[in-house]
Design an enzyme around this catalytic site. Sequence first.
Site, PDB file in Angstrom:
ATOM      1  N   SER A 178      44.222  54.134 -91.664  1.00  0.00           N
ATOM      2  CA  SER A 178      45.046  53.032 -91.177  1.00  0.00           C
ATOM      3  C   SER A 178      46.496  53.462 -91.238  1.00  0.00           C
ATOM      4  O   SER A 178      46.865  54.372 -91.990  1.00  0.00           O
ATOM      5  CB  SER A 178      44.830  51.797 -92.060  1.00  0.00           C
ATOM      6  OG  SER A 178      45.835  50.824 -91.860  1.00  0.00           O
ATOM      7  N   TYR A 196      44.226  48.654-100.446  1.00  0.00           N
ATOM      8  CA  TYR A 196      43.867  49.083 -99.093  1.00  0.00           C
ATOM      9  C   TYR A 196      44.631  50.350 -98.721  1.00  0.00           C
ATOM     10  O   TYR A 196      44.045  51.339 -98.246  1.00  0.00           O
ATOM     11  CB  TYR A 196      44.165  47.959 -98.105  1.00  0.00           C
ATOM     12  CG  TYR A 196      43.782  48.280 -96.674  1.00  0.00           C
ATOM     13  CD1 TYR A 196      42.450  48.324 -96.284  1.00  0.00           C
ATOM     14  CD2 TYR A 196      44.759  48.519 -95.709  1.00  0.00           C
ATOM     15  CE1 TYR A 196      42.092  48.606 -94.979  1.00  0.00           C
ATOM     16  CE2 TYR A 196      44.412  48.789 -94.400  1.00  0.00           C
ATOM     17  CZ  TYR A 196      43.085  48.836 -94.038  1.00  0.00           C
ATOM     18  OH  TYR A 196      42.735  49.119 -92.738  1.00  0.00           O
TER      19      TYR A 196
END
Length: 258
Positions: A144, A157
């Site tokens: 990401s 995350y």
Amino acid sequence: MDFGLDDRTALVTGGGGRIGSEDCRVLAAEGAEVIVLDVDLDAAEEVAGEIETSGGTAHAVECDLTDREEVADTVGALEEETGGVDILINNAAMVDARSQVKDYDDETWDRDVSINLTGAYNVTRAVFPGMLEREWGRVVNMSSMAGWQGGFGQISYSATKAALIGFGKTLALEGAQRGVTSNVIAPNIVVEALADLPIEQLEEVDPYFARIARATPMRRLGTEADVANLVAFLCSEQANYVTGQVVGVTGGIDLFSF
């Protein structure tokens, strides 16, 4: 262009989710036999059913990636049934936590590490030896922009997605002389249902997404297909000399601009 996936078996983790399901559809459209693997069997069955209705080949499989023994048993059965997993898309992840580290919940950290990172390790550990033995394989790890650049309020995350970059590069080194490639995709926010909205309308739906769209040179969010089409290419015969790379699907948000 023929991507050469007609005789390949692809396993997509988190295959019942937004990005994972599109990965499954695109890989199936390219001729791969797709294993839609998800902890949510209903979601996996829905995606597999769509693919079968469209003329593709897909199987819905329920599996908890955090249970190493279950992963090993599931992959072992799949390898026996299909003749071997040729393509692995490490897509499954949790991305629902938004809190600064001083207020972060320890259980959320542990959960995200176990799913986003250790889950990817567990399934890769199960399929990678077969790829090496057959001297052909493709691994795509879904990172990401938060893993590449950091993400405010996304400590677990961001950390796990950053770790997948090193994970993917290491796999590339280990598979380089055995016909196995490994690459990493780092998307921006991708939500097809919102991608075409003017930023003013997006502001009304989700101010956080609108802020990201404003910071993106293309001035919009991406779509799941933007990611899935790149996945298909990285899994293709044409991408046989591409390995160890981190490829952004970002609309240019990672560019320095005024």
